[in-house]
Motif scaffolding. Structure first.
Motif, short mmCIF file in Angstrom:
data_model
loop_
_atom_site.label_atom_id
_atom_site.label_comp_id
_atom_site.label_asym_id
_atom_site.label_seq_id
_atom_site.Cartn_x
_atom_site.Cartn_y
_atom_site.Cartn_z
N ASP A 142 -28.80 159.69 -63.75
CA ASP A 142 -29.50 158.60 -63.08
C ASP A 142 -29.22 157.27 -63.75
O ASP A 142 -29.09 156.23 -63.08
CB ASP A 142 -31.01 158.86 -63.08
CG ASP A 142 -31.37 160.12 -62.31
OD1 ASP A 142 -31.19 160.13 -61.07
OD2 ASP A 142 -31.80 161.10 -62.94
N VAL A 143 -29.11 157.30 -65.10
CA VAL A 143 -28.89 156.07 -65.85
C VAL A 143 -27.90 156.36 -66.98
O VAL A 143 -28.04 157.36 -67.69
CB VAL A 143 -30.20 155.52 -66.45
CG1 VAL A 143 -29.94 154.26 -67.27
CG2 VAL A 143 -31.22 155.24 -65.35
N ALA A 144 -26.91 155.49 -67.12
CA ALA A 144 -26.00 155.53 -68.26
C ALA A 144 -26.16 154.22 -69.03
O ALA A 144 -26.00 153.14 -68.45
CB ALA A 144 -24.55 155.71 -67.81
N ILE A 145 -26.50 154.32 -70.31
CA ILE A 145 -26.73 153.14 -71.15
C ILE A 145 -25.65 153.11 -72.21
O ILE A 145 -25.53 154.04 -73.01
CB ILE A 145 -28.12 153.20 -71.81
CG1 ILE A 145 -29.21 153.32 -70.73
CG2 ILE A 145 -28.36 151.96 -72.67
CD1 ILE A 145 -30.58 153.67 -71.29
N ASP A 146 -24.86 152.04 -72.22
CA ASP A 146 -23.66 152.00 -73.05
C ASP A 146 -23.78 150.98 -74.17
O ASP A 146 -23.65 149.78 -73.95
CB ASP A 146 -22.44 151.68 -72.18
CG ASP A 146 -21.13 151.97 -72.91
OD1 ASP A 146 -21.16 152.14 -74.15
OD2 ASP A 146 -20.08 152.02 -72.26
N TYR A 147 -24.01 151.48 -75.40
CA TYR A 147 -24.06 150.63 -76.58
C TYR A 147 -22.69 150.46 -77.23
O TYR A 147 -22.58 149.73 -78.21
CB TYR A 147 -25.06 151.20 -77.60
CG TYR A 147 -26.49 150.93 -77.24
CD1 TYR A 147 -27.08 149.72 -77.57
CD2 TYR A 147 -27.25 151.86 -76.55
CE1 TYR A 147 -28.40 149.45 -77.22
CE2 TYR A 147 -28.56 151.61 -76.20
CZ TYR A 147 -29.13 150.39 -76.54
OH TYR A 147 -30.43 150.13 -76.19
N VAL A 148 -21.68 151.12 -76.70
CA VAL A 148 -20.32 150.97 -77.19
C VAL A 148 -19.58 149.93 -76.35
O VAL A 148 -18.95 149.01 -76.87
CB VAL A 148 -19.57 152.32 -77.16
CG1 VAL A 148 -18.15 152.16 -77.69
CG2 VAL A 148 -20.33 153.37 -77.96
N SER A 149 -19.67 150.09 -75.04
CA SER A 149 -19.10 149.15 -74.06
C SER A 149 -17.61 148.92 -74.27
O SER A 149 -17.10 147.81 -74.10
CB SER A 149 -19.86 147.83 -74.05
OG SER A 149 -21.18 148.02 -73.56
N ALA A 150 -16.90 149.98 -74.64
CA ALA A 150 -15.44 149.99 -74.60
C ALA A 150 -15.02 150.35 -73.17
O ALA A 150 -15.82 150.88 -72.39
CB ALA A 150 -14.89 151.00 -75.59
N THR A 151 -13.78 150.08 -72.83
CA THR A 151 -13.30 150.39 -71.48
C THR A 151 -13.52 151.86 -71.14
O THR A 151 -14.02 152.20 -70.06
CB THR A 151 -11.82 150.03 -71.34
OG1 THR A 151 -11.64 148.63 -71.59
CG2 THR A 151 -11.30 150.36 -69.95
N ALA A 152 -13.19 152.74 -72.09
CA ALA A 152 -13.30 154.18 -71.83
C ALA A 152 -14.74 154.62 -71.62
O ALA A 152 -15.03 155.43 -70.72
CB ALA A 152 -12.69 154.96 -72.99
N THR A 153 -15.67 154.10 -72.43
CA THR A 153 -17.07 154.52 -72.28
C THR A 153 -17.69 153.96 -71.00
O THR A 153 -18.44 154.66 -70.31
CB THR A 153 -17.91 154.09 -73.50
OG1 THR A 153 -17.83 152.66 -73.66
CG2 THR A 153 -17.40 154.76 -74.77
N LEU A 154 -17.37 152.72 -70.67
CA LEU A 154 -17.91 152.13 -69.45
C LEU A 154 -17.41 152.86 -68.21
O LEU A 154 -18.18 153.13 -67.27
CB LEU A 154 -17.55 150.65 -69.38
CG LEU A 154 -18.27 149.74 -70.38
CD1 LEU A 154 -17.56 148.39 -70.50
CD2 LEU A 154 -19.73 149.53 -69.97
N GLU A 155 -16.13 153.20 -68.20
CA GLU A 155 -15.59 153.91 -67.05
C GLU A 155 -16.12 155.33 -66.96
O GLU A 155 -16.40 155.84 -65.87
CB GLU A 155 -14.06 153.89 -67.11
CG GLU A 155 -13.50 152.48 -66.86
CD GLU A 155 -11.99 152.42 -66.88
OE1 GLU A 155 -11.34 153.43 -67.23
OE2 GLU A 155 -11.45 151.34 -66.55
N ALA A 156 -16.33 155.98 -68.12
CA ALA A 156 -16.92 157.31 -68.12
C ALA A 156 -18.36 157.27 -67.60
O ALA A 156 -18.78 158.12 -66.81
CB ALA A 156 -16.88 157.91 -69.52
N GLY A 157 -19.12 156.26 -68.05
CA GLY A 157 -20.49 156.12 -67.59
C GLY A 157 -20.56 155.90 -66.09
O GLY A 157 -21.41 156.48 -65.39
#
Length: 343
Positions: A237-252
């Protein structure tokens, strides 16, 4: 007074005697008891974030007001205080609308654009100080109280920004970090099903203790697939990204379910690609979250005062050990947060 002065980026601190600050009109001075040592200020020390040097860094303070300048109301000598990180004006249309992070007249940040909390005393515009509620024993727990303005208030704000509801599934990217682990804690407090995502396997036990129901080892790759598997294909329901790299944002983004919300804050702040078609079909939201408002800090302080949550501070050291502590922060070796005892 004694202060840890950073003469320039990527150099050791220098313990120095500097003049005691004097409050002018509209200002106040507080004696600093403790100051948090987080990644935000380590970025300044390492030169990854610009700052005007020499500088006394640090903003996550617990202090006590010792003097006030002419015209100051709402503060008195002896008040226990913490500080707001942004040097907001307090009177523009964003500030009066309780949107202080978006202040149009900002003067920057405490400990970056003015001297901060790695000193025995700190002088700030009086409205930047925030009075602590009576239920918090700041003398007994100064290190823990100081980090609340970031470590707990930021995740609290994200819960609102993402409209997290009880029973929803929340994935936290960078869950083993100093703020990420508190996001796990707050998401569990909000009665969500929490999945911790991180590359640091040695922090998984701490994530579970903080409230994670499940963990995903991001170093193994295929994070989106893992999250879809854990949700039986529904997505989070929610993905919260404290890394905010391209890979993590796209995975989220790929792991979001119907009406899913992706929140980015802090971290690398990289660009990424997302499927507009998926966003349309599933009515998904992409959200940014920037620091917190004063009211959100006050609400978080009240949560702590009432025993709802408690910050995780595992490394507390004297001011003289600032360099050693920052080295541990730089290497990602701290579980939860770190702090220096000043007074």
């Amino acid at each position: 007074m004694k202060a840890m002065v950073l003469k320039r980026a990527n150099t050791p601190f220098e313990l120095t005697e500097v003049p005691d600050p004097v409050a002018s009109a509209g200002e106040a001075v507080a004696r600093v008891l403790a100051c948090g040592s987080g990644l935000t200020i380590q970025h300044m020390k390492a030169g990854r974030v610009a700052a005007a040097f020499p500088r006394i860094i640090g903003h996550e303070i617990t202090g006590e007001i010792v003097s006030i300048g002419p015209g100051v109301t709402g503060l008195a000598v002896g008040d226990g205080v913490t500080a707001y990180y942004y040097l907001n004006c307090g009177h523009c249309r964003r500030c009066v609308a309780n949107l202080e992070p978006l202040c149009v007249n900002t003067d920057g940040n405490v400990g970056r654009d003015c001297d901060g909390g790695y000193a025995q005393y700190i002088k700030l515009p009086a409205h930047i100080f925030i009075k602590l509620p009576e239920g918090l024993d700041y003398n007994a727990h100064p290190a823990e109280i100081g980090v609340i303005t970031d470590a707990l208030a930021t995740p609290y704000k994200v819960l609102r920004r993402a409209r997290v509801k009880a029973g929803e599934t929340v994935a936290v990217f960078g869950a083993g970090g100093g703020v990420g682990i508190h996001q796990v804690m707050l998401a569990k407090w909000a009665r969500a099903h929490v999945i911790a995502v991180d590359v640091a396997r040695d922090k998984f036990d701490a994530c579970r203790k903080a409230g994670a129901d499940e963990v995903v080892d991001a170093s193994a790759g295929n994070v989106a697939e893992a999250l879809l598997d854990l949700t039986c294909g529904r997505g989070v329901d929610v993905a919260i990204d404290y890394v905010s790299a391209t890979a993590t944002l796209e995975a989220g983004a790929k792991a979001l379910g119907r009406h899913g919300r992706l929140v980015t804050l802090g971290g690398a702040g990289k660009s990424f690609q997302v499927s507009a078609h998926e966003m349309l079909l599933k009515e998904q939201d992409l959200l940014g979250s920037r620091y917190v408002t004063r009211s959100e800090i006050l609400e978080t302080l009240d949560l702590v005062a009432h025993g709802e949550v408690w910050p995780l501070v595992t490394d507390i050291r004297p001011l003289a050990e600032a360099d050693a502590l920052h080295e541990r922060v730089e290497r990602g070796q701290v579980i939860g947060r770190a702090a220096l005892m000043i007074g």
